[in-house]
Design a protein around this motif. Structure first.
Motif, PDB file in Angstrom:
ATOM      1  N   MET A  50      54.811  40.660 -62.403  1.00 43.24           N
ATOM      2  CA  MET A  50      53.258  40.293 -62.023  1.00 43.24           C
ATOM      3  C   MET A  50      52.414  41.275 -62.078  1.00 43.24           C
ATOM      4  N   TYR A 106      45.776  37.567 -61.962  1.00 44.68           N
ATOM      5  CA  TYR A 106      47.164  37.530 -61.995  1.00 44.68           C
ATOM      6  C   TYR A 106      48.000  37.160 -63.127  1.00 44.68           C
ATOM      7  N   LEU A 137      51.674  36.486 -65.043  1.00 45.19           N
ATOM      8  CA  LEU A 137      53.144  36.501 -64.881  1.00 45.19           C
ATOM      9  C   LEU A 137      53.808  36.745 -66.227  1.00 45.19           C
ATOM     10  N   TRP A 184      57.137  35.020 -55.878  1.00 47.66           N
ATOM     11  CA  TRP A 184      57.845  35.889 -56.531  1.00 47.66           C
ATOM     12  C   TRP A 184      57.958  37.058 -55.625  1.00 47.66           C
ATOM     13  N   TYR A 201      53.999  37.422 -53.731  1.00 45.97           N
ATOM     14  CA  TYR A 201      53.184  36.473 -54.255  1.00 45.97           C
ATOM     15  C   TYR A 201      53.564  35.169 -54.138  1.00 45.97           C
TER      16      TYR A 201
END
Lengths: 82, 82
Positions: free
Chosen positions: A5, A50, A52, B41, B50
């Motif tokens: 992340m 953010y 991923l 996560w 998160y």
């Protein structure tokens, strides 16, 4: 391979189009580093984004983000997920 | 309804079992606030977690996390996603 992340700050006012363009730019070259960017989420008000990804390392993620002009401020491996 | 990313810090050493337990505790009561926690996560090394949720407000997200004993340090609405 692991899951990461990463966090970008200072993106105040980012639009849906800009987020999509940045994501597409990452996708276009991600294979060079064996990275795959799965999702990105943005808060235009605080300027936080953010991302991923699945990647061989945090450095590989950063190299892609640097080449597309948006280096991450933080990159965390997130080996645990639910 | 909107999408929110919240961040918890100080969770150094969190295990897969602990992450799952915390997530299940949130799921068990989320309907009280009209929230749904989609994913979480965790980075046990930095102690960062998160959580991605759909919710009517950041306050609703926080009320669930507070009742399950793990208030978030940051909650960001993330209206943009790719």
């Amino acid at each position: 391979m692991g899951t990461y992340m990463d966090v970008h700050r200072g993106m105040v006012g980012i639009t849906a189009e800009q987020l999509n363009e940045a994501h597409q730019a990452d996708l276009a070259i991600e294979k060079d580093e064996g990275v795959h960017f799965r999702h990105a989420w943005a808060d235009p008000k605080s300027g936080t984004v953010y991302c991923l990804s699945d990647a061989p390392s945090a450095e590989a993620v950063q190299r892609i983000h640097e080449r597309t002009g948006h280096a991450a401020d933080e990159i965390h491996p997130v080996p645990l997920a639910v």
